[in-house]
Design a protein around this motif. Sequence first.
Motif, mmCIF file in Angstrom:
data_model
loop_
_atom_site.group_PDB
_atom_site.id
_atom_site.type_symbol
_atom_site.label_atom_id
_atom_site.label_comp_id
_atom_site.label_asym_id
_atom_site.label_seq_id
_atom_site.Cartn_x
_atom_site.Cartn_y
_atom_site.Cartn_z
ATOM 1 N N GLN A 105 0.814 -1.206 0.000
ATOM 2 C CA GLN A 105 0.000 0.000 0.000
ATOM 3 C C GLN A 105 0.858 1.271 0.000
ATOM 4 O O GLN A 105 0.367 2.355 -0.309
ATOM 5 C CB GLN A 105 -0.946 0.001 1.204
ATOM 6 C CG GLN A 105 -1.964 -1.119 1.163
ATOM 7 C CD GLN A 105 -2.839 -1.156 2.395
ATOM 8 O OE1 GLN A 105 -2.748 -0.285 3.266
ATOM 9 N NE2 GLN A 105 -3.696 -2.177 2.494
ATOM 10 N N ARG A 129 -0.900 10.495 2.400
ATOM 11 C CA ARG A 129 -2.203 10.307 3.050
ATOM 12 C C ARG A 129 -2.256 8.964 3.764
ATOM 13 O O ARG A 129 -2.794 8.869 4.876
ATOM 14 C CB ARG A 129 -3.293 10.393 1.974
ATOM 15 C CG ARG A 129 -4.718 10.335 2.500
ATOM 16 C CD ARG A 129 -5.695 10.521 1.352
ATOM 17 N NE ARG A 129 -7.068 10.545 1.818
ATOM 18 C CZ ARG A 129 -7.810 9.471 2.038
ATOM 19 N NH1 ARG A 129 -7.288 8.278 1.810
ATOM 20 N NH2 ARG A 129 -9.049 9.579 2.477
ATOM 21 N N ARG A 130 -1.720 7.940 3.125
ATOM 22 C CA ARG A 130 -1.722 6.607 3.768
ATOM 23 C C ARG A 130 -0.824 6.596 4.990
ATOM 24 O O ARG A 130 -1.121 5.928 5.990
ATOM 25 C CB ARG A 130 -1.250 5.558 2.749
ATOM 26 C CG ARG A 130 -1.281 4.128 3.292
ATOM 27 C CD ARG A 130 -2.719 3.669 3.455
ATOM 28 N NE ARG A 130 -2.797 2.330 4.023
ATOM 29 C CZ ARG A 130 -2.973 2.079 5.311
ATOM 30 N NH1 ARG A 130 -3.103 3.083 6.190
ATOM 31 N NH2 ARG A 130 -3.045 0.835 5.769
ATOM 32 N N LEU A 167 -7.811 2.573 7.556
ATOM 33 C CA LEU A 167 -8.396 2.677 6.231
ATOM 34 C C LEU A 167 -9.832 3.178 6.327
ATOM 35 O O LEU A 167 -10.571 2.848 7.254
ATOM 36 C CB LEU A 167 -8.374 1.310 5.544
ATOM 37 C CG LEU A 167 -6.979 0.727 5.280
ATOM 38 C CD1 LEU A 167 -7.093 -0.654 4.651
ATOM 39 C CD2 LEU A 167 -6.186 1.640 4.371
ATOM 40 N N GLU A 212 -9.513 4.550 -0.312
ATOM 41 C CA GLU A 212 -8.171 4.481 -0.887
ATOM 42 C C GLU A 212 -8.164 3.801 -2.259
ATOM 43 O O GLU A 212 -7.450 4.233 -3.174
ATOM 44 C CB GLU A 212 -7.217 3.734 0.052
ATOM 45 C CG GLU A 212 -6.835 4.502 1.313
ATOM 46 C CD GLU A 212 -7.928 4.483 2.383
ATOM 47 O OE1 GLU A 212 -8.943 3.806 2.168
ATOM 48 O OE2 GLU A 212 -7.763 5.154 3.420
ATOM 49 N N PHE A 224 -5.785 -2.217 -1.628
ATOM 50 C CA PHE A 224 -6.616 -1.653 -0.565
ATOM 51 C C PHE A 224 -7.962 -2.379 -0.538
ATOM 52 O O PHE A 224 -8.552 -2.646 -1.598
ATOM 53 C CB PHE A 224 -6.860 -0.158 -0.796
ATOM 54 C CG PHE A 224 -5.633 0.683 -0.671
ATOM 55 C CD1 PHE A 224 -5.193 1.108 0.572
ATOM 56 C CD2 PHE A 224 -4.907 1.050 -1.804
ATOM 57 C CE1 PHE A 224 -4.057 1.896 0.688
ATOM 58 C CE2 PHE A 224 -3.775 1.826 -1.695
ATOM 59 C CZ PHE A 224 -3.346 2.247 -0.442
#
Length: 451
Positions: A18, A81-82, A88, A92, A192
């Motif tokens: 990710q 952002r992740r 989560l 995403e 994701f």
Amino acid sequence: MMIPQHSWRLLMRQAPYQIVIPSLAGLVMLTASFLPWLDDPLHSLMLAWQVPIDLAWPIHLGNYGLLCLCCSLLAGWIVWRRWQQPQLHGREARICQGAGLFSLLPATLFALQYLYNDMEGVALLNRNERQAMLIRGHFGYGSSAQFFPIQLSSLDPLDLSSRVLLFCNQVGPGFFTSLVGALLFFIAARQFPRSTMQQRRSRWTPWIVSGMAMGFLLLLGRGPAALICNYEAQHLLSIGNYENALTWLDYAQNLNPSLAQLPSYQLERGQAWYYVYPNQPVLSSRAYLASFYRQQNDFLSAYQELREGLMATHNQVPDWFTDEVDLTLQNLSEQPHPLNGAANLRVPGEEPSITWLNAMLQADPNNVYAHYMLGRLYYDLHDYTTCDTQMNVVLALSANSDIQSSAYTYLGLSKIGEGKYVEAHDDMFKAQDLDPEFRNNTAREEISGLR
């Protein structure tokens, strides 16, 4: 808010892809912005920052390097952002899919530009490809092969198949690299988990999506619409409806003004004009008559018709008309089959070619083919000084390594003829260095004789 160090380590341990795949997608798009996107047949490779975006509208939207950089920055935002939000939220995957679609935009716009929109750029590629093919035909040895072989006689930039072949042969690695970057975004979207919660959609969403799709089609559809109008004009010309054909040709040019830079489009306009207004000759109608004479192999009559057009322009000759003059003079200069056969037998028949090549340079001083051929012909005539001059012009006008290798070869041969063996040695080694695939046998044979 920063992630605690143990949370960051947990994130990298549980879901490394990710972070890794979006980062890799951004790096690939950044690389694409610094790679060549277009390989001009006569000149140097054009980087993404050197290729402007042309949508057939009179607006400038930057270049492909800037667009690829935006895609790279978008990937950086996804990674950031992740990193900032280890939990989560179900959005995403959709964000990565949107980034993938946006990353397809550079390659899509580039393909549409050189297949439908930027006819001026296509005309330039066609002009340079024709000159390069003629020059390679006189090397006397093999040269780098085209990805898709093109027949010189069938090369017409108004024909879609010719544009596709030109595009496939001249497209650079940056184009394919951007496609890899878009693919990585779609792969990242699969890393994701998708949201299992049913999300409420606004009643305006379909209208917004439809409006965006319609705007996208209007923005990109101007060039294809112009070609559709041109196809209708071609049909009307085939059945003899010349007045309506002129109307449709006007529609096509209004939609995409760069169509006027294509000789084939001007020949269609000239055909219609010639039959509607036979007593009012214009440049396009003279070019149409010249093309008719060329089809009958009456190149002298074709050149005479074009000369009358040149005199009427008062030195303000459009590029498409210069292309027609070049094409006619190329046929005249190639008619005696110069540079073919034994050197002692071909010299008397090469003088007419020199006359036509000089006429070509009067119409187009930057014609690489004319300078190269004059250099070769003057070498046969043992006029080594003029050969040097012409080959130096070739080196200044063309960055193609095959052409430069041949030019340095004949610079070296001229130096040998003048008794300047040290300078000839240097030129021959430059020719050899520009020929890593060992095709230039002429230079290598001379090098072995100079040692």
